[in-house]
Write an enzyme that holds these catalytic residues in place. Structure first.
Site, mmCIF file in Angstrom:
data_model
loop_
_atom_site.group_PDB
_atom_site.id
_atom_site.type_symbol
_atom_site.label_atom_id
_atom_site.label_comp_id
_atom_site.label_asym_id
_atom_site.label_seq_id
_atom_site.Cartn_x
_atom_site.Cartn_y
_atom_site.Cartn_z
ATOM 1 N N TYR A 16 4.756 3.367 -7.154
ATOM 2 C CA TYR A 16 3.948 4.271 -6.321
ATOM 3 C C TYR A 16 2.786 4.822 -7.132
ATOM 4 O O TYR A 16 1.624 4.787 -6.684
ATOM 5 C CB TYR A 16 4.827 5.406 -5.820
ATOM 6 C CG TYR A 16 4.105 6.443 -4.995
ATOM 7 C CD1 TYR A 16 3.838 6.238 -3.652
ATOM 8 C CD2 TYR A 16 3.701 7.660 -5.564
ATOM 9 C CE1 TYR A 16 3.185 7.202 -2.886
ATOM 10 C CE2 TYR A 16 3.045 8.627 -4.814
ATOM 11 C CZ TYR A 16 2.794 8.394 -3.475
ATOM 12 O OH TYR A 16 2.146 9.347 -2.731
ATOM 13 N N THR A 59 6.192 17.792 3.355
ATOM 14 C CA THR A 59 6.384 16.658 4.262
ATOM 15 C C THR A 59 7.823 16.165 4.156
ATOM 16 O O THR A 59 8.553 16.484 3.219
ATOM 17 C CB THR A 59 5.445 15.500 3.904
ATOM 18 O OG1 THR A 59 5.767 15.045 2.578
ATOM 19 C CG2 THR A 59 3.993 15.912 3.957
ATOM 20 N N ASP A 73 2.399 -3.064 10.575
ATOM 21 C CA ASP A 73 2.652 -3.026 9.144
ATOM 22 C C ASP A 73 1.302 -3.154 8.435
ATOM 23 O O ASP A 73 0.645 -4.196 8.544
ATOM 24 C CB ASP A 73 3.580 -4.174 8.767
ATOM 25 C CG ASP A 73 3.876 -4.264 7.273
ATOM 26 O OD1 ASP A 73 3.273 -3.500 6.487
ATOM 27 O OD2 ASP A 73 4.708 -5.106 6.890
ATOM 28 N N VAL A 74 0.887 -2.109 7.724
ATOM 29 C CA VAL A 74 -0.441 -2.146 7.105
ATOM 30 C C VAL A 74 -0.533 -3.163 5.976
ATOM 31 O O VAL A 74 -1.638 -3.472 5.513
ATOM 32 C CB VAL A 74 -0.854 -0.752 6.580
ATOM 33 C CG1 VAL A 74 -0.924 0.256 7.713
ATOM 34 C CG2 VAL A 74 0.092 -0.272 5.479
#
Length: 242
Positions: free
Chosen positions: A150, A185, A60-61
């Site tokens: 975001y 994507t 998990d970054v």
């Protein structure tokens, strides 16, 4: 890029894998870091394409300890660290009035804090000539409804890139950001805005993960040695039209 070692976060995703393949063709040793396990066949494909070595870890970054362990893994396995490409990212689609503090914290952790933590380790471990490339988004400049955390995180990532470039210069390290537009994507295809038709993308404005990867490989190359602190849009000219 031959013999360099590269960490790619979000390495199991479409853009992350494309970036990894780009560096594999340059003969790099590559560590994929992702919250999802990278399949063995993905690593084998990197080696068959030219990677000196390819490894993967699940992490998990947004977890500082996991970030530190990822960097340590790369340095131990490859004998050092030359490039980090921070691709890891996530979105949620929710109006601002419905967002909880936990939503904001989670998206900031994944889209901003993780990249900042990796950059800190890069500054401590990289030799002059190394670089960090942050994959931000055109949402850092212009955005759409329902993705406020975001967009805010990606805008902050661009600002962080400038600050990091300033601090990295005396160390001989460069930091740049790429702002992809609409890229073909899974994240884009699964977007509720796309599925509902609220956002319509002209096929001429749809890029491929390889378009982002090619720019990342260039920015890590000696040909880009005089480029640092920049945020480069790769959107097929979509934002440039009236």
């Amino acid at each position: 890029m031959v013999s360099r070692s590269v960490i790619v976060t979000g390495g199991a995703g479409d853009i992350g894998l494309a970036v990894a393949h780009g560096f594999a063709r340059e003969g790099a040793a590559i560590l994929l870091v992702d919250a999802r396990p990278a399949p063995d066949e993905a690593l084998a494909a990197l080696v068959s394409e030219g990677a000196r070595e390819a490894k993967a870890i699940t992490a998990d970054v947004g977890d500082p300890q996991a970030v530190a362990e990822a960097v340590e893994t790369a340095c131990d396995a490859f004998g050092g660290l030359d490039v980090i490409v921070n691709v890891a990212g996530m979105m949620i689609y929710r109006p601002i009035v419905e967002l909880e503090a936990a939503d904001w914290r989670r998206l900031l952790d994944v889209n901003l804090v993780g990249a900042a933590l990796f950059t800190g380790h890069a500054f401590r471990r990289m030799k002059p000539g190394g670089c960090v490339i942050n994959i931000a988004s055109v949402h850092a400049r212009r955005t759409s409804p329902l993705v406020a955390p975001y967009a805010a995180a990606k805008a902050a990532l661009v600002s962080f890139t400038r600050s990091a470039a300033i601090e990295g210069k005396p160390l001989g390290l460069r930091v740049n950001a790429i702002l992809p537009g609409a890229i073909d994507t899974t994240m884009l295809r699964d977007s509720p805005n796309i599925r509902s038709g609220a956002e319509v993308i002209d096929p001429a404005d749809l890029g491929q993960p390889e378009d982002v990867a090619a720019l990342a490989v260039f920015l890590a190359s000696d040909a880009a040695r005089f480029i640092t602190g920049e945020d480069i849009v790769a959107d097929g000219g979509r934002m440039g039209r009236l």
